[in-house]
Design a protein around this motif. Structure first.
Motif, PDB file in Angstrom:
ATOM      1  N   UNK A 184       4.519  19.786  -2.391  1.00  0.00           N
ATOM      2  CA  UNK A 184       4.256  18.523  -1.153  1.00  0.00           C
ATOM      3  C   UNK A 184       2.258  17.890  -0.707  1.00  0.00           C
ATOM      4  N   UNK A 185       2.312  19.645  -1.064  1.00  0.00           N
ATOM      5  CA  UNK A 185       0.565  19.031  -1.108  1.00  0.00           C
ATOM      6  C   UNK A 185       0.255  18.190  -2.217  1.00  0.00           C
ATOM      7  N   UNK A 186       0.462  17.989  -3.316  1.00  0.00           N
ATOM      8  CA  UNK A 186      -0.150  17.049  -3.988  1.00  0.00           C
ATOM      9  C   UNK A 186       0.321  15.392  -3.408  1.00  0.00           C
ATOM     10  N   UNK A 187       1.141  15.073  -2.189  1.00  0.00           N
ATOM     11  CA  UNK A 187       1.654  14.264  -2.108  1.00  0.00           C
ATOM     12  C   UNK A 187      -0.013  13.457  -1.635  1.00  0.00           C
ATOM     13  N   UNK A 188      -0.529  14.186  -0.419  1.00  0.00           N
ATOM     14  CA  UNK A 188      -0.752  14.257   0.679  1.00  0.00           C
ATOM     15  C   UNK A 188      -2.440  12.938   0.005  1.00  0.00           C
ATOM     16  N   UNK A 189      -3.106  13.626  -0.574  1.00  0.00           N
ATOM     17  CA  UNK A 189      -4.431  12.482  -1.146  1.00  0.00           C
ATOM     18  C   UNK A 189      -4.504  11.396  -1.323  1.00  0.00           C
ATOM     19  N   UNK A 190      -3.240  11.728  -2.043  1.00  0.00           N
ATOM     20  CA  UNK A 190      -2.941   9.530  -1.867  1.00  0.00           C
ATOM     21  C   UNK A 190      -2.743   8.731  -1.211  1.00  0.00           C
ATOM     22  N   UNK A 191      -1.774   9.504  -0.809  1.00  0.00           N
ATOM     23  CA  UNK A 191      -1.033   8.791   1.153  1.00  0.00           C
ATOM     24  C   UNK A 191      -2.459   8.046   1.576  1.00  0.00           C
ATOM     25  N   UNK A 192      -3.247   9.494   1.974  1.00  0.00           N
ATOM     26  CA  UNK A 192      -4.688   9.237   3.175  1.00  0.00           C
ATOM     27  C   UNK A 192      -5.401   8.412   2.488  1.00  0.00           C
ATOM     28  N   UNK A 193      -5.640   8.039   0.758  1.00  0.00           N
ATOM     29  CA  UNK A 193      -6.851   7.004   0.149  1.00  0.00           C
ATOM     30  C   UNK A 193      -6.166   5.719   0.456  1.00  0.00           C
ATOM     31  N   UNK A 194      -4.691   5.839   0.458  1.00  0.00           N
ATOM     32  CA  UNK A 194      -4.643   4.502   0.228  1.00  0.00           C
ATOM     33  C   UNK A 194      -4.881   3.985   1.998  1.00  0.00           C
ATOM     34  N   UNK A 195      -4.169   4.930   2.980  1.00  0.00           N
ATOM     35  CA  UNK A 195      -4.283   5.033   4.391  1.00  0.00           C
ATOM     36  C   UNK A 195      -5.980   4.075   4.484  1.00  0.00           C
ATOM     37  N   UNK A 196      -6.736   4.563   4.213  1.00  0.00           N
ATOM     38  CA  UNK A 196      -8.251   4.655   4.291  1.00  0.00           C
ATOM     39  C   UNK A 196      -8.398   2.963   3.799  1.00  0.00           C
ATOM     40  N   UNK A 197      -7.644   3.461   2.851  1.00  0.00           N
ATOM     41  CA  UNK A 197      -8.058   1.711   1.541  1.00  0.00           C
ATOM     42  C   UNK A 197      -8.191   0.453   3.115  1.00  0.00           C
ATOM     43  N   UNK A 198      -6.173   0.779   3.504  1.00  0.00           N
ATOM     44  CA  UNK A 198      -5.723  -0.688   4.336  1.00  0.00           C
ATOM     45  C   UNK A 198      -6.654  -0.392   5.742  1.00  0.00           C
ATOM     46  N   UNK A 199      -7.487   0.779   6.253  1.00  0.00           N
ATOM     47  CA  UNK A 199      -7.746   0.130   7.898  1.00  0.00           C
ATOM     48  C   UNK A 199      -6.658   1.231   8.451  1.00  0.00           C
ATOM     49  N   UNK A 200      -5.607   1.798   7.953  1.00  0.00           N
ATOM     50  CA  UNK A 200      -5.517   2.599   9.367  1.00  0.00           C
ATOM     51  C   UNK A 200      -5.141   3.054   9.914  1.00  0.00           C
ATOM     52  N   UNK A 201      -5.682   3.742  10.978  1.00  0.00           N
ATOM     53  CA  UNK A 201      -6.484   4.868  11.430  1.00  0.00           C
ATOM     54  C   UNK A 201      -4.608   5.355  12.228  1.00  0.00           C
TER      55      UNK A 201
END
Length: 264
Positions: A184-201
């Protein structure tokens, strides 16, 4: 070893964190045979499942999407009274402040347990409902595990001894949890980066809450602290987020070899 007799027990747990659900499911499957295990991802699902199965034991995370644990507890209690049932409702919370300030609904919730918790603590709390159940210490082989070398000298990164205690020294369950967390740890970084790109706080905070729950269950203190910083960041600040995401990335890279080293 005599098995626990739990054929009459129907247990429902609602938890939005996937790792937490895996932890609870594995714990019950490992130590209590014949138990009907029901699980939900949010409070609304929990209410629907309760209506269908009328379990006599309900565990609810307080902080869930769609419907939180407090609202679900009130609704379930009302349904139970209509049916003449008396389920025991336990609140799961990762924040001791929820207990200290009475944030859990004391009318609907019978008891609470603060995450992360040990298997023994949880099953002791559930013991009034478990039919002919036995304490987990009596139903679990007491394994002695020796840790060689200095790989775990810094418990800020990974407290393996605490993980052992939390899972009652159950080697099989420890391996299952470690494997699940590693994946599961490998899944967090890509998801965080996508949300930061979207600006979805808002979603960033929810994902940080999920990461913190995973880290707490795996006894990864520093990773949990980093996740909490993101969870508490109310406004979108890209520089702040990227800086702390870098710390999280580095910490995940540090702890993964430690987790892998403890697998059989």
């Amino acid at each position: 070893m005599e098995e626990n007799k739990t054929s009459e027990l129907r247990i429902l747990f609602a938890e939005d964190n996937e790792v937490n659900r895996f932890y609870l499911r594995s714990l019950f499957e490992q130590h209590f045979k014949g138990m009907l295990i029901l699980e939900a991802k949010n409070g609304r699902e929990a209410v629907e499942i309760y209506e269908a199965y009328r379990p006599n034991l309900v565990l609810l995370d307080l902080n869930m999407p769609i419907m939180g644990g407090n609202e679900a507890a009130v609704t379930i209690k009302q349904l139970a009274e209509t049916n003449g049932d008396k389920p025991r409702i336990i609140a799961l919370t990762g924040n001791s402040l929820n207990v200290d300030d009475g944030a859990h609904n004391q009318e609907a919730i019978d008891d609470y347990i603060i995450k992360p918790f040990t298997a023994e603590a949880l099953l002791t709390l559930l013991s009034p409902v478990i039919v002919d159940g036995k304490n987990i210490e009596e139903s679990t082989d007491n394994l002695e595990i020796t840790i060689e070398g200095d790989i775990l000298h810094d418990k800020r990164h990974f407290n393996y001894e605490e993980l052992e205690r939390s899972l009652a020294n159950d080697r099989q369950l420890i391996n299952e949890v470690l494997t699940y967390v590693l994946n599961s740890l490998d899944t967090f970084l890509p998801r965080f980066r996508n949300l930061i790109t979207e600006g979805n706080q808002e979603q960033i905070q929810k994902l940080a809450h999920e990461l913190r729950g995973t880290a707490l269950n795996a006894r990864l203190p520093l990773l949990s602290e980093y996740a909490l910083l993101l969870e508490n960041q109310a406004s979108f600040d890209e520089d702040f987020l990227l800086e702390h995401l870098k710390r999280i990335d580095e910490e995940i890279k540090d702890v993964k070899p430690l987790l892998a080293a403890m697998l059989d």
